[in-house]
Design a protein around this motif. Structure first.
Motif, mmCIF file in Angstrom:
data_model
loop_
_atom_site.group_PDB
_atom_site.id
_atom_site.type_symbol
_atom_site.label_atom_id
_atom_site.label_comp_id
_atom_site.label_asym_id
_atom_site.label_seq_id
_atom_site.Cartn_x
_atom_site.Cartn_y
_atom_site.Cartn_z
ATOM 1 N N PHE A 1 31.187 -9.809 -3.562
ATOM 2 C CA PHE A 1 30.314 -10.028 -2.575
ATOM 3 C C PHE A 1 30.772 -10.629 -1.492
ATOM 4 C CE2 PHE A 1 25.901 -11.690 -1.219
ATOM 5 C CZ PHE A 1 25.254 -10.722 -1.914
ATOM 6 N N MET A 2 29.857 -10.440 -0.339
ATOM 7 C CA MET A 2 30.274 -11.030 1.000
ATOM 8 C C MET A 2 30.515 -12.564 0.891
ATOM 9 S SD MET A 2 26.890 -9.850 3.365
ATOM 10 C CE MET A 2 25.564 -9.490 1.956
ATOM 11 N N GLY A 3 31.430 -12.858 1.360
ATOM 12 C CA GLY A 3 31.954 -14.298 1.360
ATOM 13 C C GLY A 3 32.704 -14.655 0.189
ATOM 14 N N GLY B 1 35.987 -14.134 -0.478
ATOM 15 C CA GLY B 1 37.104 -14.473 0.053
ATOM 16 C C GLY B 1 38.219 -12.983 -0.245
ATOM 17 N N LYS B 2 37.514 -12.011 0.071
ATOM 18 C CA LYS B 2 38.354 -10.869 -0.100
ATOM 19 C C LYS B 2 39.536 -10.627 0.900
ATOM 20 C CE LYS B 2 34.633 -8.375 0.202
ATOM 21 N NZ LYS B 2 33.466 -8.772 -0.101
ATOM 22 N N SER B 3 39.210 -10.922 2.004
ATOM 23 C CA SER B 3 40.418 -10.768 3.156
ATOM 24 C C SER B 3 41.587 -11.830 3.230
ATOM 25 C CB SER B 3 39.716 -11.114 4.518
ATOM 26 O OG SER B 3 38.633 -10.016 4.769
ATOM 27 N N MET C 1 38.620 -2.830 5.591
ATOM 28 C CA MET C 1 37.914 -1.653 5.728
ATOM 29 C C MET C 1 36.681 -1.981 6.797
ATOM 30 S SD MET C 1 36.960 0.012 2.001
ATOM 31 C CE MET C 1 35.801 1.292 2.761
ATOM 32 N N ASP C 2 36.008 -3.127 6.930
ATOM 33 C CA ASP C 2 34.994 -3.367 7.981
ATOM 34 C C ASP C 2 35.989 -3.243 9.318
ATOM 35 O OD1 ASP C 2 32.744 -3.586 6.319
ATOM 36 O OD2 ASP C 2 32.982 -5.961 6.337
ATOM 37 N N GLY C 3 37.000 -3.873 9.445
ATOM 38 C CA GLY C 3 37.733 -4.048 10.491
ATOM 39 C C GLY C 3 38.202 -2.597 10.841
ATOM 40 N N PHE D 1 26.518 3.775 7.983
ATOM 41 C CA PHE D 1 27.675 2.821 7.667
ATOM 42 C C PHE D 1 28.096 3.212 6.184
ATOM 43 C CE2 PHE D 1 28.946 -1.124 5.698
ATOM 44 C CZ PHE D 1 30.136 -1.380 6.706
ATOM 45 N N ARG D 2 27.360 3.421 5.316
ATOM 46 C CA ARG D 2 27.796 3.694 3.939
ATOM 47 C C ARG D 2 28.669 4.877 3.849
ATOM 48 N NH1 ARG D 2 27.856 -1.131 2.384
ATOM 49 N NH2 ARG D 2 25.661 -2.222 2.290
ATOM 50 N N GLU D 3 28.348 6.095 4.632
ATOM 51 C CA GLU D 3 29.045 7.300 4.854
ATOM 52 C C GLU D 3 30.522 6.977 5.324
ATOM 53 O OE1 GLU D 3 28.147 10.183 3.316
ATOM 54 O OE2 GLU D 3 26.301 9.337 2.912
ATOM 55 N N GLY E 1 34.112 -3.955 1.869
ATOM 56 C CA GLY E 1 32.999 -4.475 2.285
ATOM 57 C C GLY E 1 32.047 -5.161 0.938
ATOM 58 N N GLY E 2 31.360 -5.910 1.070
ATOM 59 C CA GLY E 2 30.551 -6.204 -0.406
ATOM 60 C C GLY E 2 29.807 -5.120 -0.859
ATOM 61 N N GLY E 3 29.144 -4.154 -0.031
ATOM 62 C CA GLY E 3 28.413 -3.035 -0.521
ATOM 63 C C GLY E 3 29.195 -2.028 -1.124
ATOM 64 N N THR E 4 30.418 -1.642 -0.607
ATOM 65 C CA THR E 4 31.073 -0.601 -0.976
ATOM 66 C C THR E 4 31.271 -0.036 -2.085
ATOM 67 O OG1 THR E 4 32.785 -1.509 0.926
ATOM 68 C CG2 THR E 4 33.321 0.626 -0.275
ATOM 69 N N VAL F 1 27.682 -12.251 11.799
ATOM 70 C CA VAL F 1 28.204 -11.056 11.803
ATOM 71 C C VAL F 1 28.040 -10.167 10.609
ATOM 72 C CG1 VAL F 1 30.275 -12.131 12.910
ATOM 73 C CG2 VAL F 1 30.240 -11.947 10.398
ATOM 74 N N ARG F 2 26.845 -10.537 9.753
ATOM 75 C CA ARG F 2 26.527 -9.760 8.480
ATOM 76 C C ARG F 2 25.023 -9.414 8.750
ATOM 77 N NH1 ARG F 2 30.573 -13.552 6.457
ATOM 78 N NH2 ARG F 2 32.352 -12.277 5.146
ATOM 79 N N PRO F 3 24.908 -8.173 8.984
ATOM 80 C CA PRO F 3 23.475 -7.840 9.489
ATOM 81 C C PRO F 3 22.440 -8.009 8.248
ATOM 82 C CG PRO F 3 24.842 -5.770 9.412
ATOM 83 C CD PRO F 3 25.773 -7.065 9.148
ATOM 84 N N LEU F 4 22.999 -7.834 6.998
ATOM 85 C CA LEU F 4 21.988 -8.046 5.705
ATOM 86 C C LEU F 4 21.344 -9.272 5.618
ATOM 87 C CD1 LEU F 4 23.857 -5.640 3.184
ATOM 88 C CD2 LEU F 4 21.910 -5.183 4.635
ATOM 89 N N ILE F 5 22.275 -10.468 6.184
ATOM 90 C CA ILE F 5 21.826 -11.782 5.896
ATOM 91 C C ILE F 5 21.444 -12.660 7.064
ATOM 92 C CG2 ILE F 5 22.836 -11.751 3.453
ATOM 93 C CD1 ILE F 5 25.123 -13.326 5.043
ATOM 94 N N GLU G 1 22.020 -6.959 -8.977
ATOM 95 C CA GLU G 1 21.992 -5.408 -8.694
ATOM 96 C C GLU G 1 23.462 -4.730 -8.719
ATOM 97 O OE1 GLU G 1 18.979 -4.808 -5.590
ATOM 98 O OE2 GLU G 1 20.527 -3.498 -4.787
ATOM 99 N N ARG G 2 24.374 -5.430 -8.066
ATOM 100 C CA ARG G 2 25.614 -5.285 -7.794
ATOM 101 C C ARG G 2 26.569 -5.207 -8.810
ATOM 102 N NH1 ARG G 2 26.721 -6.369 -1.367
ATOM 103 N NH2 ARG G 2 25.138 -4.745 -0.573
ATOM 104 N N LEU G 3 26.173 -6.215 -9.482
ATOM 105 C CA LEU G 3 27.373 -6.480 -10.971
ATOM 106 C C LEU G 3 27.564 -5.235 -11.694
ATOM 107 C CD1 LEU G 3 26.472 -9.691 -12.670
ATOM 108 C CD2 LEU G 3 28.805 -8.951 -11.729
HETATM 109 C C1 S3P Z 1 28.036 -5.735 3.198
HETATM 110 C C2 S3P Z 1 29.359 -6.457 3.365
HETATM 111 C C3 S3P Z 1 30.070 -6.877 4.664
HETATM 112 C C4 S3P Z 1 29.842 -5.666 5.551
HETATM 113 C C5 S3P Z 1 28.470 -5.160 5.699
HETATM 114 C C6 S3P Z 1 27.767 -4.760 4.577
HETATM 115 C C7 S3P Z 1 27.398 -5.826 2.036
HETATM 116 O O1 S3P Z 1 31.263 -7.165 4.317
HETATM 117 O O2 S3P Z 1 30.601 -4.253 4.994
HETATM 118 O O3 S3P Z 1 27.858 -6.353 6.666
HETATM 119 O O4 S3P Z 1 26.529 -4.828 2.058
HETATM 120 O O5 S3P Z 1 27.502 -6.780 1.445
HETATM 121 P P1 S3P Z 1 32.069 -8.406 3.909
HETATM 122 O O6 S3P Z 1 31.812 -8.255 2.205
HETATM 123 O O7 S3P Z 1 33.443 -8.307 4.181
HETATM 124 O O8 S3P Z 1 31.074 -9.314 4.290
#
Ligand code: S3P
Length: 166
Positions: A14-16, A18-20, A37-39, A61-63, A83-86, A122-126, A144-146
């Motif tokens: 999930f976002m936050g 600590g992946k990076s 990947m985001d970078g 973005f997902r594509e 990314g958290g949603g990848t 920096v995270r548009p979803l939240i 949902e993502r688990l």
């Molecule tokens: C997203 C997570 C973000 C980034 C985008 C969407 C997500 O990456 O890809 O804002 O859907 O959870 P981080 O997990 O690095 O914040």
């Protein structure tokens, strides 16, 4: 342990979570190259993630994420921070697991909320969520993502382990 150089390490969670930060540590430990990947997407599109979501929508973005994952196919020795949603779109976990060892960084919603509280912009979803809304968003989204995250080959709990057992 001896890291197989042909394999990449792919960090998901999930976002936050600590992946990076973990990715950079593992890259140093195993003399691998760290990629975020985001970078990479921001560099390639010459736009921030927020601008990409705003100008083209989440689907676009997902594509980009899926195309980028495919581009790693002939590469090795990479620690890839997704990314958290990848993992949750376009059957990306199948691609991720074909690239190397995937590691899910497992943290509970309240810990994620506390970590994300000051990094929302920096995270548009939240970006627009209050603290309470953020917690309930994380709880629902994580549930949902688990199933996708759990397709990872290794589960890492940063609250009880220093590094994943690779
Ligand atoms: C997203 C997570 C973000 C980034 C985008 C969407 C997500 O990456 O890809 O804002 O859907 O959870 P981080 O997990 O690095 O914040």
């Amino acid at each position: 342990m001896e890291q197989n150089l042909k394999n990449n390490i792919i960090l998901v969670g999930f976002m936050g979570c600590g992946k990076s930060t973990l990715g950079k540590e593992l890259a140093i430990k195993f003399s691998m190259d760290f990629v975020d990947m985001d970078g990479l997407i921001e560099k390639q599109e010459k736009k921030s993630i927020t601008q990409i979501f705003r100008d083209h929508g989440e689907g676009y973005f997902r594509e980009l994420e899926t195309k980028l994952l495919h581009s790693f196919k002939n590469q090795k020795n990479l620690v890839i921070s997704t990314g958290g949603g990848t993992p949750c779109f376009n059957d990306n976990m199948t691609i991720i697991n074909s690239l190397g060892q995937s590691v899910y960084i497992d943290l509970p919603p309240k810990v994620l909320r506390n970590r994300l509280q000051h990094e929302k912009s920096v995270r548009p979803l939240i970006a627009e969520l209050s603290s309470d809304e953020l917690l309930s968003f994380i709880e629902h989204k994580l549930e949902e993502r688990l199933p996708f995250y759990q397709k990872s080959t290794v589960v890492f709990d940063p609250q009880s382990e220093d590094l994943p057992a690779l």
